[in-house]
Write an enzyme that holds these catalytic residues in place. Structure first.
Site, PDB file in Angstrom:
ATOM      1  N   GLY A   1      38.565 -85.775  42.537  1.00 12.70           N
ATOM      2  CA  GLY A   1      39.291 -86.945  42.056  1.00 12.70           C
ATOM      3  C   GLY A   1      39.732 -87.795  43.227  1.00 12.70           C
ATOM      4  CD  GLN A  39      43.617 -89.717  47.234  1.00 11.73           C
ATOM      5  OE1 GLN A  39      43.182 -89.682  46.097  1.00 11.73           O
ATOM      6  NE2 GLN A  39      43.518 -88.693  48.069  1.00 11.73           N
ATOM      7  CB  CYS A  87      45.474 -83.874  48.487  1.00 10.00           C
ATOM      8  SG  CYS A  87      45.583 -85.665  48.389  1.00 10.00           S
ATOM      9  CG  LEU A  88      39.470 -85.785  48.873  1.00 14.48           C
ATOM     10  CD1 LEU A  88      38.593 -86.837  48.216  1.00 14.48           C
ATOM     11  CD2 LEU A  88      38.620 -84.779  49.633  1.00 14.48           C
ATOM     12  CG  HIS A 132      46.153 -84.162  42.757  1.00 16.49           C
ATOM     13  ND1 HIS A 132      46.473 -83.151  43.639  1.00 16.49           N
ATOM     14  CD2 HIS A 132      45.719 -85.202  43.525  1.00 16.49           C
ATOM     15  CE1 HIS A 132      46.246 -83.573  44.883  1.00 16.49           C
ATOM     16  NE2 HIS A 132      45.787 -84.813  44.826  1.00 16.49           N
ATOM     17  CD  GLU A 133      43.081 -87.634  42.136  1.00 16.63           C
ATOM     18  OE1 GLU A 133      43.519 -88.542  42.862  1.00 16.63           O
ATOM     19  OE2 GLU A 133      42.641 -86.568  42.605  1.00 16.63           O
ATOM     20  CG  HIS A 191      47.233 -89.544  44.841  1.00 21.10           C
ATOM     21  ND1 HIS A 191      47.708 -89.442  46.126  1.00 21.10           N
ATOM     22  CD2 HIS A 191      46.341 -88.522  44.704  1.00 21.10           C
ATOM     23  CE1 HIS A 191      47.123 -88.407  46.737  1.00 21.10           C
ATOM     24  NE2 HIS A 191      46.298 -87.833  45.890  1.00 21.10           N
TER      25      HIS A 191
HETATM   26 NI    NI Z   1      45.126 -86.162  46.249  1.00 18.86          NI
END
Ligand code: NI
Length: 149
Positions: free
Chosen positions: A46, A51, A88-89, A130-131, A134
């Site tokens: 995701g 991000q 998380c990226l 999670h997304e 963000h």
């Molecule tokens: Ni993330």
């Protein structure tokens, strides 16, 4: 298509509340395509627009081949709990346990501006929460689960 730079923890854009998308333009659609490209390149399950440095309410998800975008997503129902490991990226190399709802129903728009509802369980529920976090400037490290002694 283009792969965009993924912003890392410490970048203020990750802590901003993302703006609602009022109008879906070609630029929006291009951003969504780039978000998919960036997510698959990483790879991740995701990605949220902040991000890639864009403070707008847009997420893309791919959990087990179930892939879609959501614009202005809102969790309208949730049930249960699951405690599982998350990463998380934007926070490379770190994985922690997080307590999430086990089932969510999310309402938003697709890239064509149609209202869509997505139901997610288990991993998909986790990715959606999670997304969406963000978009509110929340990172999973804010929610690390600590076992009670
Ligand atoms: Ni993330």
């Amino acid at each position: 298509m283009a792969i965009r730079d993924i912003r890392k923890v410490g970048d203020p854009v990750l802590r901003m509340k993302a703006k609602e998308v009022k109008k879906i333009t070609d630029k929006t659609k291009n951003l969504i395509q780039d978000m998919f490209d960036t997510m698959y390149d990483a790879p991740g399950a995701g990605l949220a627009a902040p991000q890639v440095g864009v403070s707008q309410q847009i997420i893309v998800i791919d959990v087990d081949g179930d892939s879609f975008e959501l614009i202005n997503p809102v969790i309208i129902e949730q049930r249960g709990t699951q405690i599982g490991e998350e990463g998380c990226l934007s926070i490379p190399g770190e994985r922690y346990l997080v307590n999430r709802a086990d089932w969510v129903k999310v309402k938003g728009l697709n890239a064509e501006g149609q209202v869509v509802e997505v139901i997610g369980e288990a991993m998909l529920a986790r990715a959606l929460q999670h997304e969406i976090d963000h978009l509110n400037g929340v990172l999973f490290t804010d929610k690390i689960y600590h076992k009670k002694e």
